[in-house]
Design a protein around this motif. Structure first.
Motif, PDB file in Angstrom:
ATOM      1  N   THR A 179       0.808  -1.225   0.000  1.00 20.25           N
ATOM      2  CA  THR A 179       0.000   0.000   0.000  1.00 20.25           C
ATOM      3  C   THR A 179       0.838   1.270   0.000  1.00 20.25           C
ATOM      4  O   THR A 179       0.329   2.336  -0.367  1.00 20.25           O
ATOM      5  CB  THR A 179      -0.950   0.031   1.209  1.00 20.25           C
ATOM      6  OG1 THR A 179      -0.186  -0.085   2.425  1.00 20.25           O
ATOM      7  CG2 THR A 179      -1.952  -1.122   1.146  1.00 20.25           C
ATOM      8  N   HIS A 182      -0.398   4.930   0.708  1.00 18.49           N
ATOM      9  CA  HIS A 182      -1.855   4.869   0.638  1.00 18.49           C
ATOM     10  C   HIS A 182      -2.337   3.903   1.729  1.00 18.49           C
ATOM     11  O   HIS A 182      -3.006   2.911   1.457  1.00 18.49           O
ATOM     12  CB  HIS A 182      -2.270   4.373  -0.752  1.00 18.49           C
ATOM     13  CG  HIS A 182      -3.523   5.003  -1.279  1.00 18.49           C
ATOM     14  ND1 HIS A 182      -3.562   6.290  -1.761  1.00 18.49           N
ATOM     15  CD2 HIS A 182      -4.786   4.534  -1.392  1.00 18.49           C
ATOM     16  CE1 HIS A 182      -4.772   6.571  -2.177  1.00 18.49           C
ATOM     17  NE2 HIS A 182      -5.544   5.534  -1.956  1.00 18.49           N
ATOM     18  N   ALA A 223      -6.950  -1.173  -9.683  1.00 25.67           N
ATOM     19  CA  ALA A 223      -6.134  -0.262  -8.873  1.00 25.67           C
ATOM     20  C   ALA A 223      -4.884   0.120  -9.660  1.00 25.67           C
ATOM     21  O   ALA A 223      -4.074  -0.733 -10.014  1.00 25.67           O
ATOM     22  CB  ALA A 223      -5.754  -0.923  -7.554  1.00 25.67           C
ATOM     23  N   ALA A 253      -4.844   4.206  -6.423  1.00 28.17           N
ATOM     24  CA  ALA A 253      -5.258   3.102  -5.547  1.00 28.17           C
ATOM     25  C   ALA A 253      -4.276   1.940  -5.623  1.00 28.17           C
ATOM     26  O   ALA A 253      -3.680   1.665  -6.665  1.00 28.17           O
ATOM     27  CB  ALA A 253      -6.652   2.634  -5.931  1.00 28.17           C
ATOM     28  N   SER A 257      -5.401  -1.360  -0.417  1.00 26.56           N
ATOM     29  CA  SER A 257      -6.042  -0.171   0.152  1.00 26.56           C
ATOM     30  C   SER A 257      -7.529  -0.140  -0.194  1.00 26.56           C
ATOM     31  O   SER A 257      -8.291   0.630   0.400  1.00 26.56           O
ATOM     32  CB  SER A 257      -5.363   1.104  -0.360  1.00 26.56           C
ATOM     33  OG  SER A 257      -5.569   1.274  -1.753  1.00 26.56           O
ATOM     34  N   LEU A 258      -7.945  -0.982  -1.122  1.00 28.06           N
ATOM     35  CA  LEU A 258      -9.358  -1.062  -1.506  1.00 28.06           C
ATOM     36  C   LEU A 258     -10.088  -2.008  -0.574  1.00 28.06           C
ATOM     37  O   LEU A 258      -9.492  -2.934  -0.025  1.00 28.06           O
ATOM     38  CB  LEU A 258      -9.462  -1.572  -2.952  1.00 28.06           C
ATOM     39  CG  LEU A 258      -8.873  -0.654  -4.034  1.00 28.06           C
ATOM     40  CD1 LEU A 258      -8.893  -1.365  -5.392  1.00 28.06           C
ATOM     41  CD2 LEU A 258      -9.617   0.665  -4.115  1.00 28.06           C
ATOM     42  N   ASP A 262     -10.254   5.924   0.388  1.00 26.00           N
ATOM     43  CA  ASP A 262     -10.892   6.744  -0.649  1.00 26.00           C
ATOM     44  C   ASP A 262     -12.169   6.068  -1.143  1.00 26.00           C
ATOM     45  O   ASP A 262     -12.326   5.773  -2.337  1.00 26.00           O
ATOM     46  CB  ASP A 262      -9.934   6.972  -1.817  1.00 26.00           C
ATOM     47  CG  ASP A 262     -10.420   8.060  -2.779  1.00 26.00           C
ATOM     48  OD1 ASP A 262     -11.434   8.725  -2.453  1.00 26.00           O
ATOM     49  OD2 ASP A 262      -9.821   8.215  -3.847  1.00 26.00           O
TER      50      ASP A 262
END
Length: 275
Positions: A179, A182, A223, A253, A257-258, A262
């Motif tokens: 990540t 992020h 991403a 992205a 991090s998904l 965000d």
């Protein structure tokens, strides 16, 4: 791993969900499945499948917006950490995952639904949309793994220590590497790191699904900075294999991090697509 440590981390993240979220334990031949349900009772159903070790709670930052319009069902995956039990029929292969989802949708009373999966959950979602297309209105795949391309060798090498000798520190170091700046939410990182050491996990692997056979509307979100696979190659193969699909890169992205970092970026794409 201390079971109490995982439970505390799980309950801490569960508290981030909206107050009216319901917890449902749905009986299936493979065990009782935990589903976090939020949104209007008459909303169009939307089933969310998380990535490995993420648990269904990973959608907490997405649920408030998605739940304004849809009846969200966020699932703890069979065979993974969480509060879905694995007993009864043994989980052996991808066919068992398809049968489990058949039973889960039956238990939820969902004849048809929108389906969205992230990572490993996207692999399951794509396979299920091919298995039971009559039940899926629209399919969204969020940085899907093993769907349009395999893993990068470097990613697998970095992940190997967390698989051979899993512990919380290794899982956190792996997340930090993937990540970068992020960085995911701290509460979720703690849950992910503890989940990766849960005893008895069984993550089913299999071939890439034959995505050219998908006939429902499909959204593929990739991403941009994912270290899991080559984002541009995944997007290109998705466009080539599914010329009718909507394919988009998520700027900045990373894979892990998904979906909660965000969340507006993910939610906007999803809600535009689902209609």
């Amino acid at each position: 791993m201390s079971a109490s440590a995982f439970d505390l981390a799980y309950d801490e993240l569960r508290a981030r969900w909206p107050e009216s979220t319901e917890e449902r334990d749905v009986a299936t031949p493979y065990g009782r499945t935990r589903v976090h349900v939020y949104g209007p009772a008459d909303g169009r159903p939307l089933v969310l499948l998380p990535g490995g070790s993420a648990t269904g709670l990973v959608w907490w930052a997405n649920a408030p917006a998605l739940g304004e319009r849809y009846r969200v069902h966020a699932v703890d995956l069979l065979g993974d950490a969480g509060r879905t039990e694995r007993d009864g029929t043994p989980l052996k292969n991808a066919a068992d995952l398809m049968a489990w989802l058949d039973a889960l949708l039956d238990g939820l009373g969902l004849d048809r639904t929108h389906l969205c999966g992230h990572s490993y959950g996207a692999w399951i979602a794509a396979g299920y949309a091919l298995h039971a297309p009559q039940r899926i209105d629209r399919l969204a795949l969020l940085d899907p793994t093993q769907v349009f391309a395999g893993f990068r060798p470097g990613y697998l090498l970095r992940a190997l220590p967390t698989l051979i000798r899993p512990d919380e520190a290794r899982a956190r170091a792996f997340l930090a590497w993937e990540t970068g700046d992020h960085r995911p939410d701290e509460s979720w990182q703690r849950l992910y790191a503890l989940a990766s050491t849960a005893p008895g996990r069984k993550i089913v692997a299999g071939r890439c699904p034959r995505t050219a056979g998908l006939r429902m509307p499909v959204l593929v979100l990739v991403a941009e900075r994912s270290r899991t696979h080559h984002a541009a190659k995944v997007a290109a193969r998705a466009r080539r294999t599914l010329p009718h699909a909507e394919v988009a890169l998520l700027p900045g992205a990373t894979h892990h991090s998904l979906p909660h970092t965000d969340p507006q970026q993910v939610n906007d794409h999803l809600m535009d697509f689902l209609g």
